[in-house]
Design a protein around this motif. Structure first.
Motif, PDB file in Angstrom:
ATOM      1  N   SER A  11      -6.415 -30.460  20.042  1.00  0.00           N
ATOM      2  CA  SER A  11      -5.939 -31.676  20.496  1.00  0.00           C
ATOM      3  C   SER A  11      -6.918 -32.640  20.039  1.00  0.00           C
ATOM      4  N   THR A  12      -8.293 -32.175  19.410  1.00  0.00           N
ATOM      5  CA  THR A  12      -8.957 -33.251  18.619  1.00  0.00           C
ATOM      6  C   THR A  12      -9.310 -32.687  17.256  1.00  0.00           C
ATOM      7  N   PRO A  13      -9.301 -33.658  16.178  1.00  0.00           N
ATOM      8  CA  PRO A  13      -9.642 -35.075  16.256  1.00  0.00           C
ATOM      9  C   PRO A  13      -8.279 -35.723  16.551  1.00  0.00           C
ATOM     10  N   VAL A  14      -7.292 -34.935  16.380  1.00  0.00           N
ATOM     11  CA  VAL A  14      -5.644 -35.387  16.620  1.00  0.00           C
ATOM     12  C   VAL A  14      -5.061 -34.264  17.308  1.00  0.00           C
ATOM     13  N   GLY A  15      -4.182 -34.671  17.719  1.00  0.00           N
ATOM     14  CA  GLY A  15      -3.193 -33.564  18.482  1.00  0.00           C
ATOM     15  C   GLY A  15      -2.178 -33.063  17.331  1.00  0.00           C
ATOM     16  N   LEU A  16      -2.525 -31.783  17.322  1.00  0.00           N
ATOM     17  CA  LEU A  16      -1.479 -31.119  16.306  1.00  0.00           C
ATOM     18  C   LEU A  16      -1.045 -29.802  16.682  1.00  0.00           C
ATOM     19  N   VAL A  17       0.243 -29.631  16.432  1.00  0.00           N
ATOM     20  CA  VAL A  17       0.733 -28.213  16.569  1.00  0.00           C
ATOM     21  C   VAL A  17       1.402 -27.791  14.788  1.00  0.00           C
ATOM     22  N   ALA A  18       0.855 -26.525  14.740  1.00  0.00           N
ATOM     23  CA  ALA A  18       1.468 -26.215  13.463  1.00  0.00           C
ATOM     24  C   ALA A  18       1.766 -24.742  13.511  1.00  0.00           C
ATOM     25  N   VAL A  32      -6.370 -17.632   3.582  1.00  0.00           N
ATOM     26  CA  VAL A  32      -5.574 -18.315   2.804  1.00  0.00           C
ATOM     27  C   VAL A  32      -4.232 -18.194   3.177  1.00  0.00           C
ATOM     28  N   LEU A  33      -3.810 -19.445   3.519  1.00  0.00           N
ATOM     29  CA  LEU A  33      -2.287 -19.998   3.850  1.00  0.00           C
ATOM     30  C   LEU A  33      -1.315 -19.652   2.815  1.00  0.00           C
ATOM     31  N   VAL A  34       0.026 -19.167   3.405  1.00  0.00           N
ATOM     32  CA  VAL A  34       1.322 -19.170   2.308  1.00  0.00           C
ATOM     33  C   VAL A  34       2.329 -19.581   3.161  1.00  0.00           C
ATOM     34  N   GLU A  35       3.136 -20.539   2.603  1.00  0.00           N
ATOM     35  CA  GLU A  35       4.337 -21.160   3.097  1.00  0.00           C
ATOM     36  C   GLU A  35       5.554 -20.749   2.441  1.00  0.00           C
ATOM     37  N   PHE A  36       6.596 -20.233   2.956  1.00  0.00           N
ATOM     38  CA  PHE A  36       7.717 -19.780   2.061  1.00  0.00           C
ATOM     39  C   PHE A  36       8.911 -20.916   2.421  1.00  0.00           C
ATOM     40  N   LYS A  37       9.549 -21.244   1.013  1.00  0.00           N
ATOM     41  CA  LYS A  37      10.494 -22.239   1.115  1.00  0.00           C
ATOM     42  C   LYS A  37      11.733 -21.741   0.230  1.00  0.00           C
ATOM     43  N   THR A  38      12.963 -22.216   0.954  1.00  0.00           N
ATOM     44  CA  THR A  38      14.125 -21.632   0.103  1.00  0.00           C
ATOM     45  C   THR A  38      14.664 -23.224  -0.347  1.00  0.00           C
ATOM     46  N   ARG A  39      14.882 -23.349  -1.681  1.00  0.00           N
ATOM     47  CA  ARG A  39      15.313 -24.480  -2.426  1.00  0.00           C
ATOM     48  C   ARG A  39      15.622 -24.292  -3.841  1.00  0.00           C
ATOM     49  N   TRP A  40      16.482 -25.308  -4.238  1.00  0.00           N
ATOM     50  CA  TRP A  40      16.863 -25.282  -5.658  1.00  0.00           C
ATOM     51  C   TRP A  40      15.784 -25.766  -6.637  1.00  0.00           C
ATOM     52  N   SER A  41      14.976 -26.781  -6.171  1.00  0.00           N
ATOM     53  CA  SER A  41      13.948 -27.160  -6.972  1.00  0.00           C
ATOM     54  C   SER A  41      12.532 -26.249  -7.004  1.00  0.00           C
ATOM     55  N   ASN A  42      12.214 -25.704  -8.035  1.00  0.00           N
ATOM     56  CA  ASN A  42      11.280 -24.849  -8.093  1.00  0.00           C
ATOM     57  C   ASN A  42       9.720 -25.220  -8.256  1.00  0.00           C
ATOM     58  N   GLN A  43       9.401 -26.046  -7.171  1.00  0.00           N
ATOM     59  CA  GLN A  43       8.390 -26.743  -7.178  1.00  0.00           C
ATOM     60  C   GLN A  43       7.679 -27.182  -5.874  1.00  0.00           C
ATOM     61  N   GLN A  51       2.354 -30.121   5.308  1.00  0.00           N
ATOM     62  CA  GLN A  51       2.601 -29.134   6.356  1.00  0.00           C
ATOM     63  C   GLN A  51       1.175 -28.293   6.249  1.00  0.00           C
ATOM     64  N   LEU A  52       0.851 -27.510   5.208  1.00  0.00           N
ATOM     65  CA  LEU A  52       0.027 -26.515   4.830  1.00  0.00           C
ATOM     66  C   LEU A  52      -1.338 -27.227   5.457  1.00  0.00           C
ATOM     67  N   SER A  53      -1.825 -28.412   5.083  1.00  0.00           N
ATOM     68  CA  SER A  53      -2.875 -29.000   5.516  1.00  0.00           C
ATOM     69  C   SER A  53      -3.192 -29.219   6.896  1.00  0.00           C
ATOM     70  N   ALA A  54      -1.764 -29.550   7.704  1.00  0.00           N
ATOM     71  CA  ALA A  54      -2.145 -29.637   8.925  1.00  0.00           C
ATOM     72  C   ALA A  54      -2.154 -28.122   9.744  1.00  0.00           C
ATOM     73  N   GLN A  55      -1.661 -27.182   9.019  1.00  0.00           N
ATOM     74  CA  GLN A  55      -1.837 -25.787   9.497  1.00  0.00           C
ATOM     75  C   GLN A  55      -3.256 -25.322   9.485  1.00  0.00           C
ATOM     76  N   VAL A  67     -10.633 -21.437   6.547  1.00  0.00           N
ATOM     77  CA  VAL A  67      -9.409 -21.469   5.876  1.00  0.00           C
ATOM     78  C   VAL A  67      -9.578 -22.197   4.302  1.00  0.00           C
ATOM     79  N   ALA A  68      -9.357 -21.464   3.465  1.00  0.00           N
ATOM     80  CA  ALA A  68      -9.378 -21.956   2.089  1.00  0.00           C
ATOM     81  C   ALA A  68      -8.878 -23.552   2.043  1.00  0.00           C
ATOM     82  N   SER A  69      -9.340 -24.229   0.977  1.00  0.00           N
ATOM     83  CA  SER A  69      -8.952 -25.628   0.792  1.00  0.00           C
ATOM     84  C   SER A  69      -7.691 -25.628  -0.169  1.00  0.00           C
ATOM     85  N   TYR A  70      -7.277 -24.383  -0.562  1.00  0.00           N
ATOM     86  CA  TYR A  70      -6.204 -24.344  -1.305  1.00  0.00           C
ATOM     87  C   TYR A  70      -4.952 -23.325  -0.314  1.00  0.00           C
TER      88      TYR A  70
END
Ligand code: SF4
Length: 137
Positions: A11-18, A32-43, A51-55, A67-70
Motif C-alpha cells: 500500500s506504500t509508497p503506492v498501492g500495488l497488486v501484482a 529472480v522473477l520470471v514471466e511467461f508470455k505467448t506471442r508471435w513476436s519473440n522479444q 509488469q515485472l518491475s511492479a512485481q 529481488v534482483a534488478s533484472y
C-alpha cells in the motif's frame, strides 16, 4: 523455485497488486522473477518490464526479501511444439514505478495529457485507433 502464480500487494509508497508467474531463489538468497508470455513476436515488451518491475516492488515490500534488478521474460510462439525463449530484461527502479503510477493516475484524472505511442506496431492493434489522431495513422 519459491513462488508460482502468487499474488503480492503493497500500500506504500503506492498501492500495488501484482501476480507473478515464477520466482526463483539464487544460492545468494536473491530472488529472480520470471514471466511467461505467448506471442508471435519473440522479444520482451516494455509492458513486460513494467509488469515485472511492479512485481519486484510488491514482493520486496510485502516480504522484505531482496529481488534482483533484472528478470527473465520467457516468450513462446502460439504454435504447437514451440519452445520458450529466454530474454533477460533490466527492471525499472522503485522511483520509476512510482512515477509511472502517478502519471497513470494523472492521465486518468485528466490532469496530464497522454502521449502518442512511439511504436507503430502498438497502434496496429490498438483498440483506440478509430478515435486517435496520431499523424502516422
Ligand atoms: S493508436 Fe493512438 S492511442 Fe492507440 S497506441 Fe497508437 S497513439 Fe496510442
Amino acid at each position: 523455485m519459491v513462488y508460482i502464480e502468487r499474488l503480492f500487494r503493497i500500500s506504500t509508497p503506492v498501492g500495488l497488486v501484482a501476480k507473478l508467474d515464477r520466482a526463483y531463489r539464487m544460492p545468494s538468497g536473491l530472488l529472480v522473477l520470471v514471466e511467461f508470455k505467448t506471442r508471435w513476436s519473440n522479444q520482451p515488451c516494455l509492458s513486460d518490464v513494467i509488469q515485472l518491475s511492479a512485481q519486484r516492488m510488491a514482493v520486496m515490500g510485502q516480504t522484505g526479501q531482496p529481488v534482483a534488478s533484472y528478470a527473465y521474460v520467457m516468450v513462446k510462439a502460439p504454435a504447437r511444439g514451440a519452445l520458450p525463449i529466454m530474454h533477460r530484461v533490466q527492471l525499472m527502479t522503485d522511483e520509476q514505478v512510482v512515477a509511472l503510477v502517478g502519471r497513470r493516475e494523472g492521465i486518468l484524472a485528466g490532469r496530464i495529457l497522454p502521449r502518442w505511442s512511439p511504436s507503430r506496431k502498438a497502434c496496429l492493434t490498438c483498440a483506440f485507433r478509430a478515435q486517435c489522431d496520431h499523424p502516422h495513422l
